[in-house]
Scaffold this motif. Sequence first.
Motif, PDB file in Angstrom:
ATOM      1  N   THR A  39     -10.380   9.198  -3.723  1.00 20.61           N
ATOM      2  CA  THR A  39     -10.331   9.675  -2.348  1.00 20.61           C
ATOM      3  C   THR A  39     -11.393  10.760  -2.163  1.00 20.61           C
ATOM      4  OG1 THR A  39      -8.828  10.492  -0.627  1.00 20.61           O
ATOM      5  CG2 THR A  39      -8.569  11.440  -2.839  1.00 20.61           C
ATOM      6  N   ALA A  40     -11.502  11.251  -0.962  1.00 18.37           N
ATOM      7  CA  ALA A  40     -12.436  12.350  -0.697  1.00 18.37           C
ATOM      8  C   ALA A  40     -11.999  13.577  -1.496  1.00 18.37           C
ATOM      9  CB  ALA A  40     -12.467  12.668   0.794  1.00 18.37           C
ATOM     10  N   ALA A  41     -12.963  14.330  -1.997  1.00 21.04           N
ATOM     11  CA  ALA A  41     -12.672  15.491  -2.839  1.00 21.04           C
ATOM     12  C   ALA A  41     -11.801  16.519  -2.128  1.00 21.04           C
ATOM     13  CB  ALA A  41     -13.973  16.139  -3.301  1.00 21.04           C
ATOM     14  N   ASP A  42     -11.965  16.650  -0.808  1.00 22.94           N
ATOM     15  CA  ASP A  42     -11.208  17.664  -0.078  1.00 22.94           C
ATOM     16  C   ASP A  42      -9.840  17.167   0.407  1.00 22.94           C
ATOM     17  OD1 ASP A  42     -12.238  15.914   1.790  1.00 22.94           O
ATOM     18  OD2 ASP A  42     -12.861  17.468   3.193  1.00 22.94           O
ATOM     19  N   GLU A  43      -9.455  15.946   0.028  1.00 24.03           N
ATOM     20  CA  GLU A  43      -8.168  15.392   0.453  1.00 24.03           C
ATOM     21  C   GLU A  43      -7.170  15.223  -0.686  1.00 24.03           C
ATOM     22  OE1 GLU A  43      -8.634  11.729   2.546  1.00 24.03           O
ATOM     23  OE2 GLU A  43      -9.846  12.607   4.129  1.00 24.03           O
ATOM     24  N   VAL A  44      -7.488  15.699  -1.873  1.00 27.75           N
ATOM     25  CA  VAL A  44      -6.647  15.446  -3.036  1.00 27.75           C
ATOM     26  C   VAL A  44      -5.221  15.963  -2.844  1.00 27.75           C
ATOM     27  CG1 VAL A  44      -6.329  15.956  -5.490  1.00 27.75           C
ATOM     28  CG2 VAL A  44      -8.573  15.294  -4.634  1.00 27.75           C
ATOM     29  N   ASP A  45      -5.071  17.224  -2.440  1.00 30.03           N
ATOM     30  CA  ASP A  45      -3.729  17.784  -2.282  1.00 30.03           C
ATOM     31  C   ASP A  45      -2.931  17.015  -1.244  1.00 30.03           C
ATOM     32  OD1 ASP A  45      -4.257  19.701  -4.200  1.00 30.03           O
ATOM     33  OD2 ASP A  45      -4.841  21.232  -2.742  1.00 30.03           O
ATOM     34  N   GLU A  71       0.576  14.889  -1.975  1.00 30.21           N
ATOM     35  CA  GLU A  71       1.811  15.144  -1.230  1.00 30.21           C
ATOM     36  C   GLU A  71       2.313  13.881  -0.540  1.00 30.21           C
ATOM     37  OE1 GLU A  71       1.182  18.467   1.404  1.00 30.21           O
ATOM     38  OE2 GLU A  71       0.565  19.763  -0.262  1.00 30.21           O
ATOM     39  N   ALA A  72       1.418  13.135   0.090  1.00 29.03           N
ATOM     40  CA  ALA A  72       1.814  11.926   0.818  1.00 29.03           C
ATOM     41  C   ALA A  72       2.346  10.849  -0.133  1.00 29.03           C
ATOM     42  CB  ALA A  72       0.641  11.385   1.627  1.00 29.03           C
ATOM     43  N   ILE A  73       1.690  10.669  -1.269  1.00 30.81           N
ATOM     44  CA  ILE A  73       2.140   9.653  -2.234  1.00 30.81           C
ATOM     45  C   ILE A  73       3.486  10.060  -2.824  1.00 30.81           C
ATOM     46  CG2 ILE A  73       1.633   8.590  -4.474  1.00 30.81           C
ATOM     47  CD1 ILE A  73      -1.372   8.771  -3.654  1.00 30.81           C
ATOM     48  N   SER A  74       3.613  11.315  -3.199  1.00 24.26           N
ATOM     49  CA  SER A  74       4.884  11.801  -3.762  1.00 24.26           C
ATOM     50  C   SER A  74       6.020  11.655  -2.754  1.00 24.26           C
ATOM     51  CB  SER A  74       4.756  13.250  -4.216  1.00 24.26           C
ATOM     52  OG  SER A  74       3.851  13.338  -5.290  1.00 24.26           O
ATOM     53  N   ALA A  75       5.746  11.949  -1.484  1.00 26.80           N
ATOM     54  CA  ALA A  75       6.772  11.806  -0.449  1.00 26.80           C
ATOM     55  C   ALA A  75       7.161  10.342  -0.261  1.00 26.80           C
ATOM     56  CB  ALA A  75       6.273  12.391   0.874  1.00 26.80           C
ATOM     57  N   ALA A  76       6.182   9.448  -0.312  1.00 23.02           N
ATOM     58  CA  ALA A  76       6.462   8.021  -0.142  1.00 23.02           C
ATOM     59  C   ALA A  76       7.254   7.443  -1.314  1.00 23.02           C
ATOM     60  CB  ALA A  76       5.159   7.239   0.025  1.00 23.02           C
ATOM     61  N   THR A 127       0.842  -1.183   0.000  1.00 19.05           N
ATOM     62  CA  THR A 127       0.000   0.000   0.000  1.00 19.05           C
ATOM     63  C   THR A 127       0.882   1.239   0.000  1.00 19.05           C
ATOM     64  OG1 THR A 127      -0.107   0.160   2.405  1.00 19.05           O
ATOM     65  CG2 THR A 127      -1.816  -1.157   1.341  1.00 19.05           C
ATOM     66  N   ILE A 128       0.307   2.307  -0.511  1.00 20.70           N
ATOM     67  CA  ILE A 128       0.951   3.621  -0.455  1.00 20.70           C
ATOM     68  C   ILE A 128      -0.114   4.595   0.018  1.00 20.70           C
ATOM     69  CG2 ILE A 128       2.023   5.488  -1.772  1.00 20.70           C
ATOM     70  CD1 ILE A 128       3.245   3.381  -3.598  1.00 20.70           C
ATOM     71  N   ASP A 129       0.137   5.227   1.144  1.00 14.35           N
ATOM     72  CA  ASP A 129      -0.784   6.205   1.728  1.00 14.35           C
ATOM     73  C   ASP A 129      -2.202   5.640   1.887  1.00 14.35           C
ATOM     74  OD1 ASP A 129      -1.445   8.756   2.819  1.00 14.35           O
ATOM     75  OD2 ASP A 129      -2.329   9.314   0.894  1.00 14.35           O
ATOM     76  N   GLY A 130      -2.297   4.379   2.236  1.00 14.44           N
ATOM     77  CA  GLY A 130      -3.599   3.758   2.464  1.00 14.44           C
ATOM     78  C   GLY A 130      -4.271   3.207   1.226  1.00 14.44           C
ATOM     79  N   PHE A 131      -3.684   3.386   0.058  1.00  9.76           N
ATOM     80  CA  PHE A 131      -4.222   2.816  -1.178  1.00  9.76           C
ATOM     81  C   PHE A 131      -3.615   1.426  -1.377  1.00  9.76           C
ATOM     82  CE2 PHE A 131      -4.567   7.381  -1.990  1.00  9.76           C
ATOM     83  CZ  PHE A 131      -5.899   7.474  -2.413  1.00  9.76           C
TER      84      PHE A 131
END
Length: 188
Positions: free
Chosen positions: A84-90, A94-99, A47-51
């Motif tokens: 994901t939730a519409a308000d969590e995209v940014d 960021e979390a996926i790119s950091a991972a 998984t990456i960032d819960g995906f």
Amino acid sequence: MLERNLARRAPTVSPLVSEASVTVRPLDPQGRLAFRIKPAALAGRGTIDGFDLTGAINSRTSPEADSGMRTALRLGPDEWMLITAADEVDERCEAISAALTGVPHSLVDVSHRDVGFSVEGPGADVVVNAGCPIDLAAKAFPAGSATRTILGKAEIVLARLAADRFTVTTWRTFAPYVQGFLVEATRS
């Protein structure tokens, strides 16, 4: 400004219930990320960032059954649509790119491009199959399946959430056509 413009151009559609009890309704806005990465680069990462990226090609994985949040649709050998939730995209970007720092990948926010519809009820598979060339029988396309295909003349991403429940995602410009096609198919 972009949000206001998109809201103004959003398809103005209302739910429809046909005599066959199949409901076609627009989904609330969702965050959608087009994600590409070589499978070898995911070695050791389930998984990456819960995906959950471990699903087979043409599958849908979600950590919480039918939650719809942090859902991964594997559309090809190196392609996923992350929902994901519409308000969590940014935050998710960021979390996926950091991972994945230092790992070649592509992550693009396509939330503004896509519109989703829910097709639910007994016979939902028949309604979708009116314009979709793939076999939607439960054995061929069971719950948890997802694929890129066409509906009539429009490209869609189709996911089966349950025996009688599908989501159909299409580009915003095709949304009126896709909804009209589905609504007409409920009347047949």
